[in-house]
Structures are given as C-alpha cells and as structure tokens.
Design a protein around this motif. Structure first.
Motif, PDB file in Angstrom:
ATOM      1  N   LYS A  46      46.144   8.243 -28.559  1.00 27.41           N
ATOM      2  CA  LYS A  46      45.213   8.281 -29.961  1.00 27.41           C
ATOM      3  C   LYS A  46      44.002   8.668 -29.112  1.00 27.41           C
ATOM      4  CE  LYS A  46      47.348   4.877 -33.130  1.00 27.41           C
ATOM      5  NZ  LYS A  46      47.455   4.587 -33.866  1.00 27.41           N
ATOM      6  N   LEU A  47      43.377   8.751 -27.876  1.00 24.77           N
ATOM      7  CA  LEU A  47      41.918   8.659 -28.052  1.00 24.77           C
ATOM      8  C   LEU A  47      41.731  10.316 -27.106  1.00 24.77           C
ATOM      9  CD1 LEU A  47      41.290   5.394 -24.794  1.00 24.77           C
ATOM     10  CD2 LEU A  47      40.036   6.299 -26.871  1.00 24.77           C
ATOM     11  N   LEU A  48      42.523  10.724 -26.717  1.00 26.89           N
ATOM     12  CA  LEU A  48      43.426  11.623 -26.170  1.00 26.89           C
ATOM     13  C   LEU A  48      43.853  12.923 -26.940  1.00 26.89           C
ATOM     14  CD1 LEU A  48      43.802  11.318 -22.742  1.00 26.89           C
ATOM     15  CD2 LEU A  48      41.913  11.854 -23.399  1.00 26.89           C
ATOM     16  N   LYS A  49      43.878  12.574 -28.237  1.00 29.16           N
ATOM     17  CA  LYS A  49      45.270  12.627 -28.890  1.00 29.16           C
ATOM     18  C   LYS A  49      46.433  13.857 -28.278  1.00 29.16           C
ATOM     19  CE  LYS A  49      41.931  12.724 -32.639  1.00 29.16           C
ATOM     20  NZ  LYS A  49      40.455  12.374 -32.157  1.00 29.16           N
ATOM     21  N   ILE A  50      47.108  13.392 -27.370  1.00 31.94           N
ATOM     22  CA  ILE A  50      47.968  13.550 -27.063  1.00 31.94           C
ATOM     23  C   ILE A  50      49.707  13.613 -27.074  1.00 31.94           C
ATOM     24  CG2 ILE A  50      46.149  15.240 -24.800  1.00 31.94           C
ATOM     25  CD1 ILE A  50      47.226  12.106 -23.080  1.00 31.94           C
ATOM     26  N   GLY A  51      50.232  13.822 -26.402  1.00 36.68           N
ATOM     27  CA  GLY A  51      51.733  13.145 -26.630  1.00 36.68           C
ATOM     28  C   GLY A  51      52.493  12.952 -25.997  1.00 36.68           C
ATOM     29  N   LEU A  52      53.669  12.964 -25.771  1.00 38.64           N
ATOM     30  CA  LEU A  52      54.603  12.727 -24.297  1.00 38.64           C
ATOM     31  C   LEU A  52      54.864  14.255 -23.897  1.00 38.64           C
ATOM     32  CD1 LEU A  52      56.921   9.620 -25.172  1.00 38.64           C
ATOM     33  CD2 LEU A  52      55.827   9.788 -23.104  1.00 38.64           C
ATOM     34  N   GLY A  53      55.040  14.784 -23.301  1.00 38.85           N
ATOM     35  CA  GLY A  53      55.570  15.808 -22.226  1.00 38.85           C
ATOM     36  C   GLY A  53      54.625  16.764 -22.461  1.00 38.85           C
ATOM     37  N   ASP A  54      53.020  15.809 -23.280  1.00 40.10           N
ATOM     38  CA  ASP A  54      52.287  17.179 -22.646  1.00 40.10           C
ATOM     39  C   ASP A  54      50.987  16.642 -20.997  1.00 40.10           C
ATOM     40  OD1 ASP A  54      52.071  17.764 -25.393  1.00 40.10           O
ATOM     41  OD2 ASP A  54      50.009  16.450 -25.564  1.00 40.10           O
ATOM     42  N   THR A  55      49.969  17.693 -21.125  1.00 39.06           N
ATOM     43  CA  THR A  55      49.715  17.723 -20.027  1.00 39.06           C
ATOM     44  C   THR A  55      48.328  17.685 -19.663  1.00 39.06           C
ATOM     45  OG1 THR A  55      50.708  19.840 -19.435  1.00 39.06           O
ATOM     46  CG2 THR A  55      48.802  19.366 -18.263  1.00 39.06           C
ATOM     47  N   LEU A  56      47.899  16.482 -18.656  1.00 40.05           N
ATOM     48  CA  LEU A  56      46.977  15.596 -18.261  1.00 40.05           C
ATOM     49  C   LEU A  56      45.957  16.310 -17.393  1.00 40.05           C
ATOM     50  CD1 LEU A  56      45.844  13.523 -20.064  1.00 40.05           C
ATOM     51  CD2 LEU A  56      46.459  11.793 -18.565  1.00 40.05           C
ATOM     52  N   GLU A  57      44.660  16.633 -17.136  1.00 38.45           N
ATOM     53  CA  GLU A  57      44.673  17.295 -15.658  1.00 38.45           C
ATOM     54  C   GLU A  57      43.686  15.899 -15.119  1.00 38.45           C
ATOM     55  OE1 GLU A  57      42.566  20.918 -17.270  1.00 38.45           O
ATOM     56  OE2 GLU A  57      41.500  20.540 -15.746  1.00 38.45           O
ATOM     57  N   VAL A  58      43.749  16.259 -13.572  1.00 39.20           N
ATOM     58  CA  VAL A  58      43.634  14.976 -13.061  1.00 39.20           C
ATOM     59  C   VAL A  58      43.314  15.160 -11.851  1.00 39.20           C
ATOM     60  CG1 VAL A  58      44.073  12.315 -11.971  1.00 39.20           C
ATOM     61  CG2 VAL A  58      45.736  12.906 -13.679  1.00 39.20           C
ATOM     62  N   GLY A  59      41.748  15.781 -12.096  1.00 43.30           N
ATOM     63  CA  GLY A  59      41.109  16.551 -11.102  1.00 43.30           C
ATOM     64  C   GLY A  59      41.244  17.672 -10.842  1.00 43.30           C
ATOM     65  N   ASN A  60      42.326  18.487  -9.710  1.00 44.79           N
ATOM     66  CA  ASN A  60      42.706  19.833  -9.849  1.00 44.79           C
ATOM     67  C   ASN A  60      44.216  19.975 -10.199  1.00 44.79           C
ATOM     68  OD1 ASN A  60      40.139  20.103  -8.527  1.00 44.79           O
ATOM     69  ND2 ASN A  60      40.114  19.836  -6.517  1.00 44.79           N
ATOM     70  N   ARG A  61      44.851  18.648 -10.303  1.00 44.12           N
ATOM     71  CA  ARG A  61      45.882  18.954 -10.804  1.00 44.12           C
ATOM     72  C   ARG A  61      46.273  18.630 -11.917  1.00 44.12           C
ATOM     73  NH1 ARG A  61      50.656  17.460  -7.135  1.00 44.12           N
ATOM     74  NH2 ARG A  61      52.448  18.790  -8.406  1.00 44.12           N
ATOM     75  N   ASN A  62      47.303  19.168 -12.630  1.00 45.98           N
ATOM     76  CA  ASN A  62      48.193  18.920 -13.822  1.00 45.98           C
ATOM     77  C   ASN A  62      49.384  18.189 -13.995  1.00 45.98           C
ATOM     78  OD1 ASN A  62      45.992  20.095 -15.757  1.00 45.98           O
ATOM     79  ND2 ASN A  62      47.035  22.390 -15.480  1.00 45.98           N
ATOM     80  N   LEU A  63      49.155  16.703 -14.097  1.00 50.92           N
ATOM     81  CA  LEU A  63      50.135  16.457 -14.169  1.00 50.92           C
ATOM     82  C   LEU A  63      51.369  16.451 -15.778  1.00 50.92           C
ATOM     83  CD1 LEU A  63      48.656  13.834 -12.587  1.00 50.92           C
ATOM     84  CD2 LEU A  63      50.067  15.554 -11.679  1.00 50.92           C
ATOM     85  N   THR A  64      52.257  15.940 -16.048  1.00 50.79           N
ATOM     86  CA  THR A  64      52.982  15.831 -16.885  1.00 50.79           C
ATOM     87  C   THR A  64      52.830  14.427 -17.611  1.00 50.79           C
ATOM     88  OG1 THR A  64      54.476  17.686 -16.079  1.00 50.79           O
ATOM     89  CG2 THR A  64      55.787  16.513 -18.682  1.00 50.79           C
ATOM     90  N   VAL A  65      52.752  14.190 -19.030  1.00 49.62           N
ATOM     91  CA  VAL A  65      52.998  12.854 -19.293  1.00 49.62           C
ATOM     92  C   VAL A  65      54.246  12.337 -20.238  1.00 49.62           C
ATOM     93  CG1 VAL A  65      52.606  11.267 -21.459  1.00 49.62           C
ATOM     94  CG2 VAL A  65      50.527  13.078 -20.306  1.00 49.62           C
ATOM     95  N   SER A  66      54.958  11.714 -18.527  1.00 50.47           N
ATOM     96  CA  SER A  66      55.994  11.808 -18.805  1.00 50.47           C
ATOM     97  C   SER A  66      56.301  10.821 -19.554  1.00 50.47           C
ATOM     98  CB  SER A  66      57.360  11.976 -17.761  1.00 50.47           C
ATOM     99  OG  SER A  66      56.409  10.540 -17.269  1.00 50.47           O
TER     100      SER A  66
END
Lengths: 239, 828
Positions: free
Chosen positions: B148-168
């Motif tokens: 809710k805080l980031l309005k994202i869902g499963l399968g979306d991407t989250l950027e941690v520093g220089n890296r994109n990680l998939t929310v699984s």
C-alpha cells in the motif's frame, strides 16, 4: 477295638525331658515342664487338658513347628529339635500331616488345589489324581472346584483331612479337629479321621478337650499346668 | 495350572485389594514418570528448536561495527562440523512505482534459516506458505504494508540502490523477527549475494553482519571457547538461552515438571510401602501354613520374590501402556499449539527413570515387609503370634529413605532441593502427627451430640495410632497435591501477568522530539493510546570510577551490555514494574545521578556512589550511581539499564523517543497510515513473537495439567492404601456392632462422620503445610513473591472430608449388605 500292628512297638515319636519357656517383659513363663513320652508307629494318641494347660504348645513342638527350650524331640528317627527350620520343613513335607481347628485352607484355591498343594510342595507324582481320589474318599467328589468360602465348615474340614493324608504322612497331628463344628458334624469328621487313619496306617496325635473324641484314641496323655500325667490306654479306660 | 503356580499368579493376586493398590501405585508412578520424562525431553527439544528459530539458528554472531568478521572464523566453524549461514542487515530507501520508502533490509545467504521457517505469500490469492529458504537472487520479498505504501504488487520491480529486484513474495513472518531495537522500518528480504550489486553498502555504512551457526551443543560450546578470546567489543555471541522470556518459560516449566515428578515418586512410594506392608500382614497365615506343609524359608522367599517381579513387570508394562497414548496426545497438542507437526519421538533415555522408579519402588518399598514374611513362625497355624512391634520396620524405613532420596535426586538433579524437600517432609510428618494427636485428644473432651457422633469420636480415639498416621499421611498427600495446584496456579498467573492478552505488541522507535506529541495524538485518536514514551540516547559505558571499564571488569565478568551501545534514558518517575533495591529514586528537580539495573550492577560490582562515564558520540558524561533497581525484562515494554533524571546528564544529548503499545491484529492497517505520516518513525512488530510465546505457555500448561491429573490419581491411591490398612478392623467392628443390635443407619452415620473428621483434619493440616511449602518453593525455585491462596485452599479440607466420608461409606458396604455372621466368619 484297634488291632496293634507289630511295627507299632517301634516309637515314631520319642520325647525326652521337653521344657518350654517364653520370656515375658518382666518374667519367664514355663509352659511345659520336663515332658517325656513315646508314641509308637500306627498308634492313635490324644493329648487332653484344659485351656492353657500347654497342650497346643506340646503339639507344636512335637510337629517341629517350634523348638523347645530344653529337651529333645525325635520324629521318625530324626532329632527334630536339632534341625534347622528348613530341615524341619522338609521333614514335614514328606512325613507329617496336619488337621487344624480352623481348617486353614487357602481361600484362593479350590478344594482340589488345596489338596494338591502339599503334594506339589513335596514334588510328588500325579498330584491331581491323588487329590481327586482323596476328595472322593472324603465324600467331596462333586465339589472339587469349590473354594473354601463356598463350603460349609464340615466340608472344609473334610478338605483339610484329605489334604492331611495326601502325602501319605507317617504321622498326623490334629489340633481340636472338631472344635469349630457342631456335634453331629464333629461326629462325622472324627469318624472320617479315625477311618482314614486306620486305612493309611498313620500315627495320629490329636489335641482335644472333647472327651468322646479322645476316648476313640488308643492312648491319652493328660496335661496339666505343663506337666504330663501318666498315659492312660483305652483298655484301661474301658476296664 | 498347578496349585503352587496359581498361588503366584498375578490374576489371582489382582483379587487382593492390597495388591491392586500396589499395582495401581506402580502403574501410576511409572506412567507419571515416563510421561514427564518423555514430555520434558520433547518439550526441551521443541522449545529449544522453536527458540532457536527465533535466532534462525542455534547461535548468532553479530558484528555491529559495519565490518564482516574474518573469514577464518567461519572456516573454523565449518571445520568443526557446524552449519553456517550469513545475513546482512541495513536500512535504505527503496524506489517502487515512483515512490520512495525507507526499509529495513535483511539480505540472507542460501543457508538461511538454519532453524525455523519463514512464512510468505507467493501469489495474490493469499495462500500462506511455510518455507525454509530466503528469496532467490534477483528477487525480493516485502512486508505487506509496502504494497500500500508504494502502491506496487507482486511481480513488480523494486529498486534497491543500483539494482532492480522482482517482488516475488510477501514476507509474513521471519523466524528471527526478534525485537532488536536496531530493526527499522518495514522489512524487505533479498539474497545476500545481491547486496554488492546494489552499491548501497559502502565502507562505513551502518550495517550489521550476522552469522548463523547450528549444530551439536558440544560443538557449539567448543567453537565459542575457541572464538571468545578473539571477539571484539562490537561482536556479540548470542544463544537461545539469552532470549530471556522464552528461556525463563523453559526453565520454569522444567522446574515444575521435575517437581511434579518428584512428588509423583514420593506419593507412589508411600502407596507402595503402605499397601505392601498391609499385604505382607495379610499373608502371614498363608506363609505359616505353607511352612507347615513343608515349604522352607528359601522357597517362601522365592515365591514372593517371583511375585514381586511379576508385579514389577505388570507395573512397568501397565505404566507404559498408560504413558504412551498420553504422551502421544500431548505431542499432538504441542504440534497444534506450535502450528506445525511435532514428531512423536520416543527418547529411550527418558524411559530409564521410569523403569528405575518401578524397580526402586518395588525393592525399597514393597520388598522389605515381604522379605520378612519368611520369618513368620510356622507355629502361627496353631496359635496367633504377636504381630510386628514396628521395631523390625526401622531398617526398612532407612532403606526407603535412601531410595526416595536417590530417586528424587535423580529427578530434580539438585542436592539442596532434595535435602530441603525430604527434610521438610520429615519435619512436617512429625509436626502433623503431633498436631493430629492434639486434635484427637481435644475431640475426646467434646461432649454432647448423638450416638453416631459419639461413636465416631470413640472410633477416632480408639484407633488413635492408626488415626494419627492416617491424618499425617493424608495431610502430607494433600499438602503435596495442594502445593502442586498452588504452584501451578501461581506459575500460570505469573506467566499470564508477564504476557497478558493486551501486552504491548508494537514498538515505535526513532520518534523525533518534535514529533512526540503528534505521534501520541495519532494513536489516541484511533483509540490505541501509547504506553509511556521514553527518550533514548545511544551511548557506551566506558569508565568506572575513572578507570576504563574493560580494565576494571575482568573478562569473565564481561557482560553483553558492555559490548554494545546501551540505550540510555531519563525519566522522572520509576516505572510501575521496576523496584528500587538500593539507594533512592531521583527527587523532583534532582539533576545528578544515574539509576542502574540491579543484575548489571551486580555483575559489574557497582555500589552506590560509584562514578560511571558514558561515551555518547564524541561527548562524555560522568554520573554517580544513586540507585539500583530491578527491571521486568519480559514486560514487552521499553526497559533500560541506565536511567538519568530529567534535566540530568543526558540533557542536550541527541535523543529520539521510544514507546510500545498494543494494536489488535485487525487494526494493523492503521500502521500504513502511520508510516505515511511519520515516515522516519520505525515500527517494530513483535505480535508474532508474543503469540508464539503465549501458545507455548498454553501448551506447557496443558502438559502440566495432564501430569497433575496423574499425580492426583497417585494421591488417591495413597489414600486407598492407608484406609485399607484399618479396613478389616473397621469391618469387623461394624459386623460386631450389627450383631449386637446396632442399626444400620447408626453405623453408617458414625463411620461417615469418623472418616469426614479424619479428612477434615488432614485437609486443614495439609493446606496449612502447603502454604508454607509454596512460600518456600516460590522463594527458592521460582523467585516469585508470596501471597495467600485462600480461594484455592479453603475448599480443600471440605473436599477432603467429603471424599473420605464417601470412601468410608463405600468401604462399609460389605458390612451392610452381608449378614453379620457371614462377615465375622469371613473376617476370621
């Protein structure tokens, strides 16, 4: 009239100078004083006397249930007053039978099992067959599976008599065998005891205060305050 | 079956009342001991493994200085056969769907977790999964609040520093979601190997490296011995036993189960001893007859030894037959409470004490009176002989005492406990007999009342020796049972008090001073008022009376508190669950001084007036100790080693505020709004931990109750044994009374009254003794305060009187239903 067996002249039981004392807290009580007697093989003997005269103590010492303070008891050739308790037990298992005033049957065992028990303890052969025979002989062939509680007093004493004769004892001790029974039943029981005694050729030593019963024995010893008065034979009595 | 064999058969024995009592006592003893031993070892395994899962390992090595520990340390652990794993924890901003959010990252290696499980939700359907690994490389699992805080869902991407990680996946529970105050913001979990590529962790970043270890206890201890001398001040070795709340629960339940075991042994021993003495007495005629019929004393000895062995085997088999399903049930319930199946594992070493109990009970308690049977004179067939004077029984009592001593030592494992328990019981027995004697003597003076009442009093007085021993034994039994009930009650209350249903389950940390009022207002508006807010300043204790603390305090005494930054606070009033043990609390307006937590003060050897120097950032603060206080560490509220007065030494130091509060599960959504409004405040959710602790406590309670039932059964058997000791006399007297024309109702009333009086006396004495015992035990074992327990204690004499009255009535039945003549003949 009893026929005297020639063997009967050899004593089965010989008692010399038997004295028994018990220690009380403050005092020593002398229960038997210098008792001497001989009982021959196949003989029937009654020990008579009042309550507290020492007759039961004497019976216990004769049968090796207790040891005297002084004197010797010789049973069937062994001086039992010098034997250990276990040696005396072994002797009893093979040579001695008992009939008690209070029957002393094991309540958990059936009539048959009560009779089998001494045979098993003495490691004799075919205990069940022998026990059945004896129970039939005392008239309880139909009540083999009954426990003492299911039997009347007279029936219980018959089981006890069958048990006493089971191991073919050389000598049978009876302590007031009719004491807990009514006259009629007591009469039946003493008939049975005398008859079996005669059939088996057993030496019978009986403590009683029933004079009629005592009179059926060949000899009587009177005991008074721990001392034996002269033995009386039935012949003398009848004369 | 031959007659001789039948004489020895257990089936026949079973018909004898005393044998039934002996067998029942043996079965109960074996069952109780076996169940306790099996369950305690199971509990130990389960709790340790479940507590281990709070660390996600058996041990953790934490490095707070932002540097990994030297590689050879880990290599050494592997060499010693330990499993290892690693985690990196740090806070960072993440970007998802164009929104930033501060998160607390836990990056874990492939081995994580070594103990316990994670709970995640891998799809939008909402099904929960329990798994034993962290996210794969390139993936990230997030706390559901981030959705809710980031309005994202499963399968979306989250950027941690220089890296994109998939929310699984959604991270619902992590096994080591412990409540270290360093944890910040909503949690995300990623793979440790991805950390470098994010570029977030740089030299000097605030990062915590955590190493996980699991393996055999001995190997772990050896490794720690090797490691300890090399540990630096910011490296901390943590074990399960350090987890205070859980380990205290574990220790208490162990103590309690062991105490229960000891009591069961004692009760069973008493029952076996009384019943077998009674049995031996009843066998004297049989032995005399068997001797007359020619069985020697060796034969008699053998006969009864064989019988004893049969009883033993019956007791053991019966005991295990009772114990196994009971243990199985407890295991099942344990699994249910923990939310995961617990293997039904029979620890064969746990069965040894049960077998030993059976053997010792038989040979120390049952055998001595039975052994003396071979001394019964054959002459008994002709004339009843004087009974035992009691003098012969002295050596038996000595043997029994040594045996009880040994057994309880085996159980409780603590000599002082055994000595105090047995010494106390011996004194008690004497005291109870004395008091009982006074009561009985007093009763004699009681006048008036009907026939039944007088008959009951006469009965009590006439059997006064038996009455006294019965009162003493009943009172002791009641005391043991009451003690157990009371200790259990106070133990549970204690636990419940520690973790009430509304115990704070969330911490708010890092509240800026100017946000304090707004934060409090936010939760007040939503009907969830905060507990007290405390300022918190991070600092290290560096000097003691001007000397560097690490020089003054020897290495053995070193405590965790010295190895890390402490949370210092100031407060004007003493928290309700703290207590001053030395010195005085700050007076209004006082500006100097510091209050130190008692345990730490003890370890450091601090006394009032000692000067402590704290290093806070680049500043130093020195204050004298003005008070020492105890702290309720497991209260789930903010607790502090060091407290300063307001406007004291900490004023002007950079402080943030901390508080805790209770938030029901169904209102957790409020946290999202809170996090949006106060993004810098960290929310620490400990509700999962609390729920698990509460479940374990409930579980242990169930086990204790099951064992209590067994122990009460043992107590009843003791009563049956003791009453049956005078049963024949009572039946004979009853029969005589009826023969002499006594009415049935008179007999019933007088017997019932007599037993009720016995039970009532024993009840009063027993509960009084129990209160004293509980006082001593609480003092000694459970470190709790004493309180009276009238509500529990008062009904016990009444219940005891009632039970005995019923028991007496029941025992009288044969006297009433059978003709007196038959009865007298039977009892001859």
């Amino acid at each position: 009239m009893q026929t005297i067996n020639p063997d009967s002249q050899r004593p089965t039981l010989r008692v010399e100078n038997l004295t028994h004392r018990v220690s009380l807290e403050t005092d020593t009580l002398t229960i038997l004083k210098g008792v001497s007697l001989e009982i021959n093989r196949g003989e029937s003997v009654a020990i008579v006397g009042r309550s507290g005269s020492g007759k039961t103590t004497l019976l216990g010492l004769l049968a090796g249930l207790d040891t005297p303070t002084e004197g010797t008891v010789e049973l069937d050739g062994s001086v039992i007053s010098g034997l250990s308790e276990d040696e005396r037990a072994r002797l009893r298992a093979h040579r001695v039978g008992f009939v008690f005033q209070s029957f002393q049957l094991l309540p958990a065992l059936t009539a048959l099992e009560n009779v089998m028990l001494p045979l098993e303890l003495a490691s004799m052969d075919a205990p069940e067959m022998r026990a059945r025979e004896l129970l039939e002989r005392v008239g309880l062939g139909e009540r083999l599976a009954h426990t003492p509680r299911q039997l009347s007093g007279g029936e219980q004493q018959r089981v006890a008599i069958a048990r006493a004769f089971a191991s073919n004892p050389a000598i049978l001790f009876a302590d007031e065998p009719t004491g807990n029974l009514d006259n009629r039943t007591g009469q039946d029981i003493s008939d049975l005891l005398m008859a079996l005694n005669q059939e088996q050729g057993t030496t019978l030593v009986m403590v009683t205060h029933d004079e009629q019963l005592a009179a059926r024995c060949a000899r009587q010893f009177h005991i008074e305050a721990g001392e034996l008065t002269e033995p009386v034979t039935r012949r003398e009595l009848t004369d | 079956m031959t007659a001789a064999k039948k004489l020895m058969s257990v089936r026949r024995d079973w018909r004898e009342r005393d044998v039934r009592v002996v067998l029942a006592a043996l079965i109960i003893a074996v069952a109780t001991v076996a169940t306790i031993a099996l369950f305690a070892s199971q509990l130990q395994r389960t709790l340790v493994s479940s507590a281990s899962s709070f660390l996600a390992a058996d041990r953790q090595l934490e490095a707070e200085d932002g540097r990994p520990v030297p590689e050879p340390w880990i290599a050494e652990a592997v060499k010693r056969g330990l499993e290892t794993g690693r985690m990196v924890e740090f806070s960072t901003m993440v970007l998802g769907n164009d929104a930033f959010q501060l998160v607390s990252v836990k990056a874990v290696s492939n081995e994580y977790p070594l103990r316990g499980e994670l709970e995640i939700q891998g799809d939008s359907e909402g099904s929960r999964e329990q798994i034993k690994h962290g996210p794969a490389r390139g993936e990230i699992w997030i706390n559901p609040r981030l959705l809710k805080l980031l309005k994202i869902g499963l399968g979306d991407t989250l950027e941690v520093g220089n890296r994109n990680l998939t929310v699984s996946g959604l991270l619902l529970r992590e096994p080591d979601g412990g409540f270290s105050l360093a944890a910040l913001a909503p949690r995300v979990m990623m793979h440790a190997d991805d950390v470098a590529s994010t570029g977030v962790v740089q030299e000097g970043s605030r990062v915590e490296y955590v190493y996980l270890f699991a393996g055999k206890e001995a190997a772990l201890d050896d490794y720690y011995k090797w490691l300890q001398p090399q540990l630096g001040p910011s490296q901390e070795w943590k074990g399960v036993r350090d987890g205070e709340t859980l380990s205290r629960s574990l220790d208490r339940s162990e103590s309690f189960l062991l105490l229960g075991g000891s009591l069961a042994v004692l009760l069973a021993a008493v029952a076996v001893a009384v019943a077998s003495r009674q049995y031996a007495l009843s066998q004297r005629d049989t032995v005399a007859l068997l001797k007359t019929l020619g069985l020697g004393s060796a034969g008699i000895g053998q006969l009864y030894l064989k019988r004893l062995a049969l009883w033993g085997v019956t007791g053991m088999v019966g005991g295990f037959v009772v114990a196994l399903p009971l243990f199985w049930l407890l295991t099942l319930l344990l699994g249910e409470a923990l939310g995961r199946p617990v293997a039904f594992q029979l620890d064969s070493s746990a069965l040894t004490p049960a077998l030993l109990t059976a053997v010792v009970s038989l040979f120390a308690f049952a055998y001595p009176p039975i052994r003396r049977l071979k001394n019964v004179p054959a002459m008994r067939v002709l004339r009843s002989q004087p009974g035992e004077t009691g003098r012969e029984a002295w050596p038996d009592m000595l043997i029994a005492l040594v045996a009880v001593f040994g057994l309880i030592w085996l159980y409780a494992g603590e000599l002082s406990l055994v000595v105090s328990l047995l010494g106390g019981l011996a004194l008690l027995l004497a005291l109870l007999a004395f008091l009982g004697w006074i009561l009985v003597a007093m009763l004699r003076k009681v006048r008036g009342g009907g026939h039944a009442w007088r008959l009951a009093l006469v009965g009590l007085y006439r059997h006064r020796r038996a009455s006294l021993s019965q009162i003493a034994v009943f009172a002791m039994t009641l005391m043991l049972a009451t003690t157990l009930i009371l200790v259990r009650t106070s133990l549970l209350d204690d636990w419940q008090a520690q973790l009430p249903d509304d115990a704070p389950n969330h911490f708010l940390i890092n509240i800026a001073p100017d946000a304090v009022d707004d934060v409090a207002g936010f939760w007040k508006e939503r009907g969830q008022p905060l507990d007290q807010l405390y300022p918190m300043v991070r600092g290290r204790l560096t000097e003691l009376n001007g000397q560097p603390v690490k020089e003054v305090v020897s290495k053995d005494q070193r405590v965790g508190a010295l190895n890390r930054e402490l949370n210092l606070t100031w407060m004007d009033s003493l928290p309700a669950d703290n207590a001053i043990v030395d010195g005085r609390w700050f007076e209004a307006g006082q500006k100097d001084g510091v209050s130190v937590e008692a345990e730490l003060a003890g370890k450091l050897g601090l006394a009032l007036g000692d000067k402590l120097t704290f290093t806070i950032g680049s500043d130093k603060v020195t204050e004298a100790v003005t008070s020492i206080r105890t702290v309720q560490w497991d209260s789930m509220k903010p607790n502090f080693y060091m407290a300063f007065p307001p406007a004291g030494g900490l004023t002007d130091m950079p402080a943030t505020w901390i508080t805790s509060f209770y938030l029901p599960r169904d209102r957790k959504n409020a946290l999202n709004e809170f996090s949006r409004r106060f993004p810098t405040v960290s929310v620490l959710e400990i509700d999962n931990i609390i729920e698990r602790i509460q479940e374990i406590v409930r579980q242990v309670t169930q086990a204790i109750e099951a064992i209590l039932v067994l122990i009460l059964a043992a107590a009843l058997v003791v009563m049956a044994a003791v009453v049956s000791a005078t049963l024949q006399d009572r039946q004979r007297e009853g029969a005589l009374l009826r023969t002499l024309g006594g009415r049935q109702s008179l007999l019933v009333r007088s017997t019932v009254l007599e037993f009720a009086l016995l039970g009532g006396f024993a009840g009063v004495l027993g509960v009084a003794a129990a209160e004293v015992a509980v006082w001593a035990l609480q003092f000694r074992m459970f470190e709790g305060a004493f309180s009276w327990h009238w509500q529990v204690v008062l009904p016990i004499p009444v219940i005891s009187a009632l039970i005995l009255a019923l028991f007496g009535r029941w025992q009288l039945s044969p006297v009433l239903s059978v003709s007196p003549m038959l009865l007298l003949r039977r009892l001859e």
